[in-house]
Design an enzyme around this catalytic site. Structure first.
Site, PDB file in Angstrom:
ATOM      1  N   HIS A 122       1.040  -1.198  -0.106  1.00 36.67           N
ATOM      2  CA  HIS A 122       0.111   0.077   0.034  1.00 36.67           C
ATOM      3  C   HIS A 122       1.005   1.104  -0.079  1.00 36.67           C
ATOM      4  O   HIS A 122       0.535   2.128  -0.822  1.00 36.67           O
ATOM      5  CB  HIS A 122      -0.759   0.060   1.284  1.00 36.67           C
ATOM      6  CG  HIS A 122      -2.025   0.906   1.230  1.00 36.67           C
ATOM      7  ND1 HIS A 122      -2.045   2.348   1.821  1.00 36.67           N
ATOM      8  CD2 HIS A 122      -3.146   1.155   0.364  1.00 36.67           C
ATOM      9  CE1 HIS A 122      -3.253   2.864   1.512  1.00 36.67           C
ATOM     10  NE2 HIS A 122      -3.888   2.181   0.770  1.00 36.67           N
ATOM     11  N   HIS A 142      -4.580   6.419  -5.815  1.00 37.44           N
ATOM     12  CA  HIS A 142      -5.473   6.899  -5.077  1.00 37.44           C
ATOM     13  C   HIS A 142      -6.245   8.004  -6.217  1.00 37.44           C
ATOM     14  O   HIS A 142      -5.475   8.728  -6.953  1.00 37.44           O
ATOM     15  CB  HIS A 142      -5.341   7.536  -3.810  1.00 37.44           C
ATOM     16  CG  HIS A 142      -5.157   6.539  -2.573  1.00 37.44           C
ATOM     17  ND1 HIS A 142      -3.960   5.909  -2.274  1.00 37.44           N
ATOM     18  CD2 HIS A 142      -6.271   5.973  -2.031  1.00 37.44           C
ATOM     19  CE1 HIS A 142      -4.138   4.929  -1.582  1.00 37.44           C
ATOM     20  NE2 HIS A 142      -5.857   4.862  -1.247  1.00 37.44           N
ATOM     21  N   HIS A 151      -7.511  -1.650  -4.821  1.00 38.90           N
ATOM     22  CA  HIS A 151      -7.780  -2.167  -3.705  1.00 38.90           C
ATOM     23  C   HIS A 151      -8.399  -3.661  -3.479  1.00 38.90           C
ATOM     24  O   HIS A 151      -7.967  -4.510  -2.486  1.00 38.90           O
ATOM     25  CB  HIS A 151      -8.387  -1.247  -2.726  1.00 38.90           C
ATOM     26  CG  HIS A 151      -7.662   0.011  -2.192  1.00 38.90           C
ATOM     27  ND1 HIS A 151      -7.687   1.172  -2.971  1.00 38.90           N
ATOM     28  CD2 HIS A 151      -6.858   0.059  -1.249  1.00 38.90           C
ATOM     29  CE1 HIS A 151      -6.900   1.916  -2.483  1.00 38.90           C
ATOM     30  NE2 HIS A 151      -6.142   1.667  -1.425  1.00 38.90           N
ATOM     31  N   HIS A 272     -14.397   6.825   2.616  1.00 36.05           N
ATOM     32  CA  HIS A 272     -12.885   6.222   2.687  1.00 36.05           C
ATOM     33  C   HIS A 272     -11.962   7.180   3.455  1.00 36.05           C
ATOM     34  O   HIS A 272     -11.332   6.671   4.618  1.00 36.05           O
ATOM     35  CB  HIS A 272     -12.702   5.654   1.470  1.00 36.05           C
ATOM     36  CG  HIS A 272     -11.098   5.365   1.334  1.00 36.05           C
ATOM     37  ND1 HIS A 272     -10.285   6.297   0.786  1.00 36.05           N
ATOM     38  CD2 HIS A 272     -10.447   4.065   1.709  1.00 36.05           C
ATOM     39  CE1 HIS A 272      -8.887   5.569   1.021  1.00 36.05           C
ATOM     40  NE2 HIS A 272      -9.069   4.425   1.309  1.00 36.05           N
ATOM     41  N   HIS A 276     -10.372   6.463   7.659  1.00 41.27           N
ATOM     42  CA  HIS A 276      -8.890   6.264   7.879  1.00 41.27           C
ATOM     43  C   HIS A 276      -8.488   7.310   8.744  1.00 41.27           C
ATOM     44  O   HIS A 276      -7.697   7.090   9.599  1.00 41.27           O
ATOM     45  CB  HIS A 276      -8.180   6.686   6.237  1.00 41.27           C
ATOM     46  CG  HIS A 276      -7.926   5.345   5.701  1.00 41.27           C
ATOM     47  ND1 HIS A 276      -6.777   4.583   6.027  1.00 41.27           N
ATOM     48  CD2 HIS A 276      -8.401   4.931   4.623  1.00 41.27           C
ATOM     49  CE1 HIS A 276      -6.631   3.553   5.078  1.00 41.27           C
ATOM     50  NE2 HIS A 276      -7.947   3.642   4.153  1.00 41.27           N
ATOM     51  N   PHE A 293      -1.542   7.420   4.266  1.00 36.50           N
ATOM     52  CA  PHE A 293      -1.279   6.434   3.380  1.00 36.50           C
ATOM     53  C   PHE A 293      -0.285   5.526   3.380  1.00 36.50           C
ATOM     54  O   PHE A 293      -0.156   4.278   3.412  1.00 36.50           O
ATOM     55  CB  PHE A 293      -1.557   6.859   1.880  1.00 36.50           C
ATOM     56  CG  PHE A 293      -2.783   7.249   1.625  1.00 36.50           C
ATOM     57  CD1 PHE A 293      -3.915   6.745   1.986  1.00 36.50           C
ATOM     58  CD2 PHE A 293      -3.001   8.505   0.698  1.00 36.50           C
ATOM     59  CE1 PHE A 293      -5.326   7.220   1.699  1.00 36.50           C
ATOM     60  CE2 PHE A 293      -4.296   8.883   0.277  1.00 36.50           C
ATOM     61  CZ  PHE A 293      -5.521   8.175   0.731  1.00 36.50           C
ATOM     62  N   HIS A 306     -11.461  -1.833   3.915  1.00 36.71           N
ATOM     63  CA  HIS A 306     -11.299  -2.010   2.587  1.00 36.71           C
ATOM     64  C   HIS A 306     -11.981  -3.148   2.045  1.00 36.71           C
ATOM     65  O   HIS A 306     -12.678  -3.113   1.125  1.00 36.71           O
ATOM     66  CB  HIS A 306      -9.834  -1.875   2.066  1.00 36.71           C
ATOM     67  CG  HIS A 306      -9.284  -0.608   2.055  1.00 36.71           C
ATOM     68  ND1 HIS A 306      -9.522   0.034   0.774  1.00 36.71           N
ATOM     69  CD2 HIS A 306      -8.659   0.080   2.708  1.00 36.71           C
ATOM     70  CE1 HIS A 306      -9.191   1.202   0.785  1.00 36.71           C
ATOM     71  NE2 HIS A 306      -8.403   1.337   1.823  1.00 36.71           N
TER      72      HIS A 306
END
Length: 593
Positions: A122, A142, A151, A272, A276, A293, A306
């Site tokens: 990731h 992204h 993902h 999303h 996070h 990230f 996810h």
């Protein structure tokens, strides 16, 4: 932030029929699709200059590569992903999952199945650690139409590796069902054993209800109020603002430096990004782990988060039974590389992951309460129209009142509410046009200068922005910029494309609910959210300098102005009169308001 544009879209662009030419230089060569160059992994540093290195121990280009094959349905059972809050009660499952993570964490780093190597996948693809194949442009997955398929690939292989480590080919990742009231808390399993991550916001642990539109500040709502807020927000992100694939999935991302447009879909932006950030530790500068990230996948809850994102992609496709994925070969043939449960490096294309039945997994059915949560206006539309006229003529409500032409080439700083009168492209559309076309609002040219968390909400025809929420019709959507947490170290010729962001929001249903579908114009409010004091140092004057009279510089008059002589400080330190005078001047300056 530049002006907003209203437009009407159909789906032709999304299926390869667009007249927009992207990356013409590559097109002349041949059909070039997006993929990573496995020989080009870069080291990185955090914003605090802490070294971050996500690259594998050796170049993956040195490994043999196999093409993806669908699991054999005659030997591979269907894996059923179930809600995490339900699986909390299944002690056998929790023990099995805990054991699988413990084994994965015990593997050495040179094993691509190890937990840290899984997390660093990731990091690599979210921070531009790879260049694109046949290009010096960096690759990030992204904020484009690659978000969902990439993902899906990642957690598909992660899930199968976990199952193989415990010898269970039925093992399936649970999904964190944060869009349903029963699942709107951190699942209990993630508070114990191998599931624990110490880098979480402790104030957001159970029984705290999640905030799917988190903006760095607690809303202070009761549990039931917060759940209703979340349900209303999900309706906007999944239904009213996302009726076309472009709006839900994000803009195209194609090969080459000109192939990327920083424009995520509704669900990627929020919930999303927001979840996070909500989950990550408030004690860390970038709310690591989940909040940045580069570190997000170090928290085991990432994969359940996810898993639910993946489920929502399937739900949205079922709601939009036709034209629900692009037919563009650039998207279908984009490919990446992941290690499977046998540590083999696999080339997998987007077209390989569009049918979960062929991938041999499915989701346990759960009710989606947000489907029937269509909001209502905060103020009756006929009253709102009169109140808007009065407010806009008097401008006593604070903020800025603008038209799109007022933005100019330099845009506007969003440090207060900005209200913009936007002319609509056309009114009096036919029933067929309304059915097949979606009116969209574009906020274009969003320039987040630094790697910071930035957020604003978008309202339409809002009489009072303080009473608008996702449970009211005036709420059109939200923009979220999540920290990458990494500054990329590149080779000399590498190209880092720093594109401004855009968001597109479907508003046809909203206009109908506000009885504004026949109006020539609408009022759009951009409302900054979050703790702006923690996002940037406040250096701005108390009022805009543009409001003051301006004079041109004039040279001092030599007949009245003596020459000032600047002398060495170590010499002047011995001049008691000068030091006293300088000290007095500074004291007076500091005493001024």
């Amino acid at each position: 932030m530049k002006s907003m544009i209203l437009g009407v879209i159909d789906e032709s662009w999304f299926h390869g029929n667009s007249h927009v030419v992207v990356n013409t230089e590559d097109k002349k060569r041949s059909h070039v699709v997006l993929s990573p160059n496995l020989t080009t992994c870069h080291p990185s540093f955090s914003d605090d200059n802490k070294p971050v290195y996500c690259c594998p121990p050796k170049h993956e280009s040195e490994e043999p590569i196999i093409d993806f094959q669908f699991p054999d349905p005659s030997t591979q059972p269907i894996r059923v992903r179930r809600p995490a809050h339900v699986m909390d009660k299944d002690k056998d499952f929790v023990a099995k999952y805990n054991k699988a993570i413990a084994i994965m964490k015990s593997l050495p780093y040179d094993d691509p199945r190890s937990f840290r190597r899984q997390a660093d996948i990731h990091c690599i693809f979210c921070t531009g650690a790879y260049n694109q194949q046949h290009s010096n442009s960096l690759m990030k997955i992204h904020r484009s139409w690659m978000f969902f398929p990439w993902h899906r690939m990642m957690i598909y292989f992660h899930e199968r590796i976990l199952g193989s480590l415990i010898g269970d080919d039925t093992f399936a990742l649970p999904f964190w069902n944060w869009d349903s009231p029963e699942g709107m808390h951190v699942p209990d399993m993630f508070l114990n054993g191998s599931f624990v991550d110490t880098e979480r916001d402790s104030s957001h642990l159970p029984p705290q209800v999640v905030d799917v539109n988190f903006d760095e500040q607690e809303r202070g709502l009761g549990h039931e109020e917060q759940k209703a807020y979340n349900v209303g927000f999900m309706y906007t992100q999944m239904i009213s603002a996302a009726k076309k694939p472009e709006l839900f999935m994000g803009f195209p991302y194609k090969a080459g430096g000109d192939g990327y447009c920083n424009a995520p879909g509704t669900v990627e932006d929020a919930p999303h990004n927001t979840l996070h950030y909500w989950t990550g530790s408030n004690l860390n500068p970038e709310r690591e782990n989940m909040g940045a990230f580069y570190s997000a996948a170090r928290d085991p809850i990432f994969y359940s988060h996810h898993s639910n994102i993946d489920r929502l992609w399937e739900v949205w496709r079922e709601l939009r039974s036709s034209n629900n994925v692009p037919e563009d070969s650039d998207w279908l043939d984009t490919h990446f590389f992941f290690h499977n449960e046998k540590s083999q490096l696999v080339r997998v294309k987007t077209r390989d992951v569009l049918d979960v039945t062929k991938l041999r997994y499915t989701f346990d059915w759960v009710e989606n309460p947000w489907i029937n949560a269509r909001p209502k206006p905060s103020v009756p539309p006929h009253m709102a129209r009169q109140m808007l006229r009065m407010r806009n003529s008097n401008n006593h409500s604070g903020g800025l009142l603008l038209t799109t032409s007022d933005f100019g080439s330099m845009g506007r700083i969003l440090d207060t509410i900005i209200r913009v009168q936007v002319q609509r492209p056309r009114t009096h559309r036919t029933k067929i046009e309304i059915e097949y076309e979606e009116e969209i609002l574009v906020v274009y040219g969003i320039d987040v200068k630094n790697d910071v968390y930035a957020k604003f909400d978008v309202y339409i025809n809002a009489v009072d922005e303080n009473i608008i929420s996702p449970t009211t019709s005036e709420f059109a959507g939200t923009f979220v910029n999540m920290r990458r947490g990494v500054n990329v170290v590149m080779n000399k010729d590498d190209i880092a494309v720093d594109k401004k962001s855009h968001i597109k929001l479907g508003i046809s249903e909203l206009l109908e609910d506000l009885e504004a579908d026949e109006d020539d114009s609408i009022w759009v409010s951009l409302v900054p959210k979050g703790n702006t004091e923690t996002q940037r140092v406040k250096c701005c004057p108390p009022k805009r300098l543009s409001e003051e009279p301006i004079i041109d510089f004039q040279f001092p008059d030599p007949s009245t102005q003596p020459i000032r002589v600047r002398r060495p400080a170590h010499v002047m330190s011995q001049d008691i009169d000068f030091v006293a005078k300088y000290n007095k001047a500074i004291d007076i300056m500091k005493s001024l308001p």
